[in-house]
Design an enzyme around this catalytic site. Structure first.
Site, short mmCIF file in Angstrom:
data_model
loop_
_atom_site.label_atom_id
_atom_site.label_comp_id
_atom_site.label_asym_id
_atom_site.label_seq_id
_atom_site.Cartn_x
_atom_site.Cartn_y
_atom_site.Cartn_z
N TYR A 278 0.86 -1.19 0.00
CA TYR A 278 0.00 0.00 0.00
C TYR A 278 0.89 1.24 0.00
O TYR A 278 1.61 1.49 0.96
CB TYR A 278 -0.87 -0.04 1.25
N TYR A 326 -2.02 4.46 -10.09
CA TYR A 326 -3.21 3.73 -10.52
C TYR A 326 -4.47 4.42 -10.04
O TYR A 326 -5.21 5.00 -10.82
CB TYR A 326 -3.15 2.29 -10.00
#
Lengths: 380, 148
Positions: A278, A326
């Protein structure tokens, strides 16, 4: 729940009941917890699981000085604590933790240090961090990094390389928000957000969503998609206050969560074909690679610089482009999980050929919490 | 112009009141376990190291070093231009968040591990906030050179 397999071994209420204006809500939790721990003849260090509602399990664990391997913040109203008992029983049977503390405290009458707007200024972060001009994650999550740089010798160019490599992955992904190539100078010359972090070293802010459906491995064979098995899991919390993080160069929550997941899965780092970390900010993959044990302390920057995590590298990382390129809706973990599933199904836009094991590692808050899921497309 | 009224002021709780009373009196207060002697922050009426409930409030030296920081470039109504959000490590061990004040808000003047000392600013009748400034400022002041 297997009947009779788990027992309650300590129970107590707060020292006083009724009107307690001399204690804040979190201290009511702690008072009851210390009494129950004494009732059971245990020490705080015997506790390795924490469940609570009304306060966050992070706040309770850090307040009491507990480093949990299992937390449950399920908050569904007044019956939450019954659910915590049930979840704790399952967790204990599963070996996720051994000794769970479930706390309740509520300053319902006196309203001291209670949640809501008023609670914010009375919380420890409200008292000891908020007055100093904090402005959300970009101004907080980034604070430990200068200390990391000083202790390891990492450079700002190496930090910029994280964004460059992930943009290369994003270029292969039609759904990525940003796909144009980046250079290190592009990253370093972007608008400054929180020195030394520029805009391209902070995650995107976008809209989106995702969902997963899980079932037993037995039943999984009957579904049309190729099953993705959960072979290891881990979790932990450290502190709700970045200023109180134990070591600014490594996340305790990452280390505990990662080690537990690897132990459960019974795999070594060499077995891992694909990794998601993450990446709310560019230093997260650095901390993740080291705290999960893929790199020794201070070696992750070189590992990325030498393109080991890039296309064609030996450990592809954040192959969807990550939170930096993204997408990032605010709670990005779902998107990291989705990418691991795609890689295990063999359907990712930037597919890692022959990948059999994917490690998906998430952060909560600002190094406040962590969860790790290890997936495989082969049943162990 | 910076509007200090835009700073969200702390609301003390029974367990933290001694800290804010100390700040008002120009003292930085920590707590120490009567059993294992651990010194800790933020306040709580038991030791986070060993769980012992008998603890004392102690006056800290107010000295420490700059442990880590960022310089926030996004505008905040309570600050003029970019400003540091820092964590200092006190000589007694605990760390706390602060702003480094009375020095240019630039990497050149904010070097890690430089000595800093506490300074208090009154924000309301009840609340004074602890800030930190380079120790060099105060030694210059003691030498009669005045503050920059």
């Amino acid at each position: 729940m297997k009947p009779g397999s788990v027992a309650i071994v300590g129970a107590a209420e707060t020292t006083e009941l009724g009107k307690i204006p001399g204690m804040s809500q979190i201290q009511l939790h702690a008072d009851a917890a210390l009494n129950a721990i004494a009732d059971a003849g245990l020490k705080i260090t015997d506790i390795d699981g924490v469940a609570t509602a009304g306060e966050s399990p992070t706040a309770i664990a850090h307040y009491l000085g507990i480093t949990p391997k299992w937390v449950d913040g399920t908050a569904v109203g007044g019956c939450s604590f019954m659910l915590h008992v049930r979840h704790a029983a399952a967790a204990i049977n599963e070996g996720l933790c051994e000794t769970v503390l479930i706390t309740h405290g509520e300053s319902g009458r006196s309203g001291v240090g209670r949640g809501g707007f008023r609670g914010a200024a009375a919380s420890l972060q409200g008292q000891f961090e908020a007055p100093y001009g904090i402005m959300g994650p970009p101004s907080l999550f980034t604070i430990p990094f200068l200390r990391y740089m000083k202790e390891t010798g990492m450079t700002l160019e190496q930090l910029a390389m994280v964004s460059v490599v992930q943009r290369e992955w994003a270029a292969l992904n039609p759904r990525a928000s940003f796909r144009d190539p980046l250079t290190i100078d592009d990253v370093l010359n972007e608008r400054m957000i929180a020195w030394p972090f520029t805009k391209l070293q902070c995650c995107l802010v976008t809209d989106g969503g995702g969902a997963l459906i899980l079932t037993s491995a037995e039943r999984a064979q009957d579904f049309p998609q190729k099953p993705v098995y959960i072979i290891g899991t881990g979790e932990s919390v450290e502190t709700p206050m970045i200023s109180q993080m134990e070591d600014f160069t490594t996340s305790k929550a990452f280390r505990v969560s990662g080690a537990k997941a690897f132990a459960e899965a019974g795999i070594s780092h060499d077995d891992v074909d694909h990794l998601m970390i993450y990446d709310a900010f560019a230093h997260l993959p650095i901390y993740g690679l080291e705290d999960l044990g893929f790199c020794e302390r201070g070696e992750a920057a070189d590992f990325i610089w030498e393109r080991n995590t890039a296309i064609g590298g030996k450990l592809p990382v954040n192959t969807n482009g990550g939170g930096l390129s993204y997408m990032h809706s605010g709670m990005y973990g779902m998107y990291a999980l989705q990418e691991s599933v795609r890689q295990m199904r063999g359907t990712a836009p930037a597919q890692v050929e022959g990948a059999k094991i994917s490690v998906c590692h998430g952060v909560g808050g600002m190094f406040a919490a962590s969860g790790t899921v290890i997936m495989s497309n082969e049943q162990p | 112009m910076a509007d200090k009224s835009k700073i969200p002021l702390p609301q003390p709780t029974p367990e933290t009141q001694h800290f804010w009373d100390g700040a008002k009196a120009g003292e930085l207060r920590l707590q120490q376990c009567n059993d294992c002697s651990a010194v800790y922050f933020p306040p709580r009426p038991f030791c986070p190291t060993c769980g012992h409930r008998e603890v004392s409030v102690i006056r800290a030296s107010g000295k420490g070093k700059l442990y880590s920081y960022i310089i926030n470039h996004r505008p905040h109504p309570a600050f003029d231009g970019p400003y540091s959000i820092a964590v200092v490590e006190l000589d007694e061990g605990p760390r706390m968040m602060t702003n480094i004040v009375n020095t240019p808000q630039a990497p050149e003047s904010l070097t890690l591990d430089m000595p800093v000392v506490v300074t208090f600013e009154s924000m309301s009748d009840d609340i004074s906030l602890p800030y930190f400034e380079p120790a060099a400022n105060q030694s210059a002041s003691a030498n009669g050179e005045g503050k920059s």
